[in-house]
Design an enzyme around this catalytic site. Structure first.
Site, PDB file in Angstrom:
ATOM      1  N   HIS A  22      -2.616 -79.987  -8.900  1.00  0.00           N
ATOM      2  CA  HIS A  22      -3.937 -80.384  -8.419  1.00  0.00           C
ATOM      3  C   HIS A  22      -4.157 -81.859  -8.699  1.00  0.00           C
ATOM      4  CE1 HIS A  22      -4.297 -79.325 -12.648  1.00  0.00           C
ATOM      5  NE2 HIS A  22      -5.266 -80.236 -12.716  1.00  0.00           N
ATOM      6  N   GLY A  23      -5.054 -82.442  -7.933  1.00  0.00           N
ATOM      7  CA  GLY A  23      -5.387 -83.828  -8.191  1.00  0.00           C
ATOM      8  C   GLY A  23      -6.262 -84.440  -7.125  1.00  0.00           C
TER       9      GLY A  23
END
Length: 105
Positions: A22-23
């Site tokens: 994720h990011g």
């Protein structure tokens, strides 16, 4: 590349053969959750040798106010703790736009 760089800092293997990268990145226009199932396991965390064959990517725009990717991650991680949810969600038919929106709300 931003998500790969983030994985180098702290790999996101969460057990159950699931990787949850994720990011936030300038390369994303709208928040997205992408699901992939690999034919073979891969080493997701070199240090712990954890493997994954289910990858759920959470990506949001860099300029997104708040921590939307962390909110999605938190809800999804809580749900993935339950075997029933994992069994249901690991089918290709589960992750549709409508279903993702409903279970994240």
């Amino acid at each position: 590349q931003d998500v790969l760089d983030r994985e180098k800092v702290a790999p996101t293997a969460i057990g159950y053969n699931i990787g949850l990268p994720h990011g936030r990145t300038n390369n994303v226009i709208e928040p997205a959750v992408c699901f992939g199932r690999l034919n073979n396991e891969i080493i997701w965390n070199e240090e712990t040798k954890e493997v994954a064959n289910i990858i759920i990517l959470i990506a949001v725009p860099q300029d997104n106010e708040g921590n939307l990717h962390m909110q999605i991650l938190s809800k999804l991680a809580r749900k993935l703790m339950h075997e029933d949810f994992r069994n249901q969600s690991c089918s290709f038919n589960f992750f549709t736009k409508v279903k993702i929106a409903s279970f994240l709300s």
